[in-house]
Design an enzyme around this catalytic site. Sequence first.
Site, PDB file in Angstrom:
ATOM      1  N   ASP A   1      25.978 -23.755 -14.399  1.00 49.82           N
ATOM      2  CA  ASP A   1      27.383 -23.379 -14.303  1.00 49.82           C
ATOM      3  C   ASP A   1      27.585 -22.447 -13.118  1.00 49.82           C
ATOM      4  O   ASP A   1      26.730 -22.360 -12.227  1.00 49.82           O
ATOM      5  CB  ASP A   1      27.799 -22.729 -15.631  1.00 49.82           C
TER       6      ASP A   1
ATOM      7  N   THR B   1      27.676 -19.162 -10.868  1.00 50.36           N
ATOM      8  CA  THR B   1      26.835 -17.977 -10.768  1.00 50.36           C
ATOM      9  C   THR B   1      27.143 -17.243  -9.477  1.00 50.36           C
ATOM     10  O   THR B   1      27.880 -17.740  -8.618  1.00 50.36           O
ATOM     11  CB  THR B   1      25.339 -18.327 -10.861  1.00 50.36           C
ATOM     12  N   PHE B   2      26.562 -16.060  -9.353  1.00 52.99           N
ATOM     13  CA  PHE B   2      26.761 -15.226  -8.167  1.00 52.99           C
ATOM     14  C   PHE B   2      25.435 -15.004  -7.474  1.00 52.99           C
ATOM     15  O   PHE B   2      24.407 -14.767  -8.114  1.00 52.99           O
ATOM     16  CB  PHE B   2      27.362 -13.869  -8.564  1.00 52.99           C
TER      17      PHE B   2
ATOM     18  N   ALA C   1      18.904 -16.083 -13.239  1.00 55.55           N
ATOM     19  CA  ALA C   1      19.629 -17.350 -13.393  1.00 55.55           C
ATOM     20  C   ALA C   1      18.825 -18.503 -12.810  1.00 55.55           C
ATOM     21  O   ALA C   1      18.052 -18.326 -11.863  1.00 55.55           O
ATOM     22  CB  ALA C   1      20.990 -17.268 -12.707  1.00 55.55           C
TER      23      ALA C   1
ATOM     24  N   LEU D   1      16.072 -20.423  -8.487  1.00 57.35           N
ATOM     25  CA  LEU D   1      16.287 -19.266  -9.351  1.00 57.35           C
ATOM     26  C   LEU D   1      16.765 -18.070  -8.544  1.00 57.35           C
ATOM     27  O   LEU D   1      16.541 -17.971  -7.339  1.00 57.35           O
ATOM     28  CB  LEU D   1      15.006 -18.920 -10.130  1.00 57.35           C
ATOM     29  N   ALA D   2      17.438 -17.156  -9.263  1.00 54.68           N
ATOM     30  CA  ALA D   2      17.881 -15.890  -8.674  1.00 54.68           C
ATOM     31  C   ALA D   2      17.587 -14.779  -9.671  1.00 54.68           C
ATOM     32  O   ALA D   2      18.070 -14.808 -10.808  1.00 54.68           O
ATOM     33  CB  ALA D   2      19.372 -15.932  -8.349  1.00 54.68           C
TER      34      ALA D   2
ATOM     35  N   CYS E   1      27.259 -18.255 -15.661  1.00 52.24           N
ATOM     36  CA  CYS E   1      26.591 -19.428 -16.216  1.00 52.24           C
ATOM     37  C   CYS E   1      27.340 -20.011 -17.413  1.00 52.24           C
ATOM     38  O   CYS E   1      26.770 -20.736 -18.238  1.00 52.24           O
ATOM     39  CB  CYS E   1      25.146 -19.112 -16.592  1.00 52.24           C
TER      40      CYS E   1
END
Length: 234
Positions: A82, A84-85, A147, A161-162, A178
């Site tokens: 979804d 995300t930042f 995330a 990934l973050a 998300c």
Amino acid sequence: MRVSRSLEVWKMGTINYLDALRVQEQLVSNRKAHKIPDTLLSLQHPPTYTLGKRRTDHNLLIPESDLRKMGAELHYTQRGGDITFHGPHQAILYPIISLRDIGLGARNYVEKLELTMIELASLYGVKACAGQAGETGVWVGERKIGAIGVRISFGITSHGLAFNIDPDLNYFKHIVPCGIANKEVTSLRKETDLVLPAEEVVHEQLISCFARQFGYSNLLWKENGLILQKDCEN
């Protein structure tokens, strides 16, 4: 006897999201054609919001024009997951790897990305875990610290990934992160009592955790156009 497997790591610093996307697309094409080895991009982005292929615009809580006034960008992507930042003081990994070559399915791949961030958090005494059903990413209690959003095309991965080292968490107030409502976002800085080292050190620790989870015994570091060989087990 264990087979030695190599991973090329590109340390890219801070890079615009669309520039990083173009790099990924070229690398995916080259990886499909067996022109390059498995490759990992390590980087940060300027303030950027991204939406996955489901286009869940309702989880953006303010107009895009307001994002631009904040100096943030909004981009639509073909990854899963979804909204995300991405922003400064995050550790972002974009793996361009062949799941077929390492014998992993999509679910196992995502699980290993989760374990990568869980292992990093544990280095700082933070107990993180994978989310419950429908809750992607990595959590510390009810607070999200990492995330995941991936794309897999013909067995080749992109996006990734973050992990929140110490980003400005106010950016997350403008979205339903998300797509999971009523849950907080957190960071390594907030969750540990330990003094954090330089962010570059945390980035390299995350890379090492990734290499261990995926069984890469040799890292080839690429920085400023140079490739430096480094044994990830040292």
